[in-house]
Motif scaffolding. Sequence first.
Motif, PDB file in Angstrom:
ATOM      1  N   PRO A  70       4.400   9.747  11.449  1.00  0.00           N
ATOM      2  CA  PRO A  70       4.349   9.778   9.980  1.00  0.00           C
ATOM      3  C   PRO A  70       4.116   8.370   9.422  1.00  0.00           C
ATOM      4  CG  PRO A  70       6.184  11.086  10.774  1.00  0.00           C
ATOM      5  CD  PRO A  70       5.632  10.358  11.976  1.00  0.00           C
ATOM      6  N   ARG A 118      -7.627   2.536   6.581  1.00  0.00           N
ATOM      7  CA  ARG A 118      -7.958   3.525   5.557  1.00  0.00           C
ATOM      8  C   ARG A 118      -9.065   2.988   4.638  1.00  0.00           C
ATOM      9  NH1 ARG A 118      -2.625   5.482   2.653  1.00  0.00           N
ATOM     10  NH2 ARG A 118      -3.089   3.640   1.417  1.00  0.00           N
ATOM     11  N   ARG A 127       4.812   6.903   6.737  1.00  0.00           N
ATOM     12  CA  ARG A 127       5.928   6.239   6.053  1.00  0.00           C
ATOM     13  C   ARG A 127       7.000   5.756   7.018  1.00  0.00           C
ATOM     14  NH1 ARG A 127       6.786   7.835  -0.070  1.00  0.00           N
ATOM     15  NH2 ARG A 127       4.612   8.136  -0.582  1.00  0.00           N
ATOM     16  N   ARG A 128       6.888   6.152   8.288  1.00  0.00           N
ATOM     17  CA  ARG A 128       7.860   5.680   9.274  1.00  0.00           C
ATOM     18  C   ARG A 128       7.336   4.493  10.074  1.00  0.00           C
ATOM     19  NH1 ARG A 128      12.250   9.171  10.362  1.00  0.00           N
ATOM     20  NH2 ARG A 128      12.195  10.932   8.940  1.00  0.00           N
ATOM     21  N   PHE A 139      -7.846  11.561   5.298  1.00  0.00           N
ATOM     22  CA  PHE A 139      -7.854  11.673   3.836  1.00  0.00           C
ATOM     23  C   PHE A 139      -8.860  10.686   3.231  1.00  0.00           C
ATOM     24  CE2 PHE A 139      -6.452  10.572  -0.402  1.00  0.00           C
ATOM     25  CZ  PHE A 139      -6.083  11.787  -0.950  1.00  0.00           C
ATOM     26  N   PRO A 184       0.828  -1.215   0.000  1.00  0.00           N
ATOM     27  CA  PRO A 184       0.000   0.000   0.000  1.00  0.00           C
ATOM     28  C   PRO A 184       0.861   1.263   0.000  1.00  0.00           C
ATOM     29  CG  PRO A 184       0.000  -1.002   2.169  1.00  0.00           C
ATOM     30  CD  PRO A 184       0.726  -1.959   1.264  1.00  0.00           C
ATOM     31  N   VAL A 185       0.363   2.286  -0.659  1.00  0.00           N
ATOM     32  CA  VAL A 185       1.063   3.575  -0.679  1.00  0.00           C
ATOM     33  C   VAL A 185       0.656   4.359   0.562  1.00  0.00           C
ATOM     34  CG1 VAL A 185       1.257   5.785  -1.868  1.00  0.00           C
ATOM     35  CG2 VAL A 185       1.206   3.660  -3.179  1.00  0.00           C
ATOM     36  N   MET A 186       1.636   4.729   1.343  1.00  0.00           N
ATOM     37  CA  MET A 186       1.370   5.569   2.506  1.00  0.00           C
ATOM     38  C   MET A 186       1.501   7.029   2.088  1.00  0.00           C
ATOM     39  SD  MET A 186       0.706   3.712   5.210  1.00  0.00           S
ATOM     40  CE  MET A 186      -0.244   2.619   4.152  1.00  0.00           C
ATOM     41  N   LEU A 187       0.442   7.788   2.265  1.00  0.00           N
ATOM     42  CA  LEU A 187       0.505   9.207   1.918  1.00  0.00           C
ATOM     43  C   LEU A 187       1.437   9.918   2.894  1.00  0.00           C
ATOM     44  CD1 LEU A 187      -3.303   9.760   1.288  1.00  0.00           C
ATOM     45  CD2 LEU A 187      -1.525   9.283  -0.396  1.00  0.00           C
ATOM     46  N   ARG A 188       2.080  10.972   2.401  1.00  0.00           N
ATOM     47  CA  ARG A 188       3.072  11.692   3.221  1.00  0.00           C
ATOM     48  C   ARG A 188       2.392  12.563   4.271  1.00  0.00           C
ATOM     49  NH1 ARG A 188       8.353  11.791   1.695  1.00  0.00           N
ATOM     50  NH2 ARG A 188       8.841  10.926  -0.343  1.00  0.00           N
ATOM     51  N   ARG A 189       1.861  11.907   5.265  1.00  0.00           N
ATOM     52  CA  ARG A 189       1.241  12.593   6.389  1.00  0.00           C
ATOM     53  C   ARG A 189       1.130  11.592   7.534  1.00  0.00           C
ATOM     54  NH1 ARG A 189      -3.105  14.563   2.428  1.00  0.00           N
ATOM     55  NH2 ARG A 189      -1.468  14.031   0.988  1.00  0.00           N
ATOM     56  N   THR A 190       0.634  12.027   8.652  1.00  0.00           N
ATOM     57  CA  THR A 190       0.581  11.132   9.805  1.00  0.00           C
ATOM     58  C   THR A 190      -0.446  10.021   9.582  1.00  0.00           C
ATOM     59  OG1 THR A 190      -1.131  12.430  10.873  1.00  0.00           O
ATOM     60  CG2 THR A 190       1.159  13.035  11.369  1.00  0.00           C
TER      61      THR A 190
END
Lengths: 226, 237
Positions: B128, B144, B130-131, B98, B85-91
Amino acid sequence: MSALELIVSGDARLFAIVGLSLIVTLSATFFAAVIGMPLGALIALTRFPGRNALIVILNGCMGLPPVVVGLGVFLLLSRSGPLGELGILFTPQAMIIAQAVLIGPIIAALTRQVIEDLWAEYRDELVAMDLSRTSRVATLLWDARFSLMTILLAGFGRAAAEVGAVMIVGGNIDGFTRVMTTTIALETSKGNLALAIGLGLVLISIILLINAMAWAVRGWAERHAG
Amino acid sequence: MRDRPTSLPIRFDAVTYSAGTTAILREVSLSIGAGPPTVLMGPNGSGKTTLLKMAMGLLTPVSGRVDYADQKDQARRHAFVFQKPVMLRRTAARNIAFALKAAGRANDPAVIARLLESVGLGALADRPARRLSGGEQQRLALARALARDPEVLFLDEPTASLDPAATKGVEDIIARTAQAGVKIVMATHDLGQARRLAGEIVFLANGRLLEQMPASTFFTNPATTEARRFLAGELVI
């Protein structure tokens, strides 16, 4: 008076030139970004006949010679030109237009590449979320914000260092359209090296400072937003 | 029971899909109805992911058709969790926000907190996305997807790169989601996972549908040689 003395003493003439340079370059970067970033994103996400040719032209325009851009804007704004009635030739507004035209393609072309790469990664996820085209563009621009900031810096750096275009359309008028780069060129030819070196040091310092600030903001944002 | 129109059953009618000259799906006809999880099984390249994406509407058949019981606005009623899955650049919390906004749902902090808690990420709301670790990212992707309040949840090998502990965490969420009435359609080549979760098996090989039957029947009495060999751990090419 030495270059450092001019800077430390807060020489009014020097700082007036620095101030005008910053206004012109930051304005040009702003307008180029407002037009170039959405345009780059639109080209990245849209398929239409002639798209590849447009991308090649856009990429090619990243290397536009400043004097040619200056000449083009000069012809456009001169009394007999199509925009001559505006009467803004040899004003800071003309310099802003010239710099925006110079860096607009850089911002648009690099934005197109960044957004296209990100779209390849995000496509399935955003389509599965049933996002509208506008929302997709907004999401991609936001998620690419750190790369876009670097693109803005590249545009700012190119505009700040440019001399040919602003010389042609600004006229290098003392106290009115004289900016750092045109002053450095003029004062060097006159042998006034102190002012030329002083301005050179200020110009490099400003570019380094803005890059350092952008780097710090990027680092902080990446730690807090990913 | 949901009181809104249902897109189930999803019907595939002689669906063929190819990428260039390579056939990915060959005249697949099947029906996916309400009920316990449907698990797509088969060797790599058998067409599982393509079939899932087609059911979600992400791909269009070259020939044949995919129909939903209620065609209107079906995309809004489905959600998809990708293998990576693509993690959007936010928490983590903002990833959920979103998805809520994309689904046209109210951006309610209480809903976000409940969704994060439901996948065990309540304490990581401000981290975040992505972390997060691989397992945490996959659980966030599930949250999500659930933020869309889907009728059907498609999962493409959701535990393919996870360790056993993370796999169990994801499987528990899937099982709970199925019990809550969400139709699960999942691709996996993990036999153990299919035994634990599946109510129905769809077995594909070489782009062809070979079997569709209750999981208990498939695992005890598969109808085809390919399925028997697959269950025996042999290479099915």
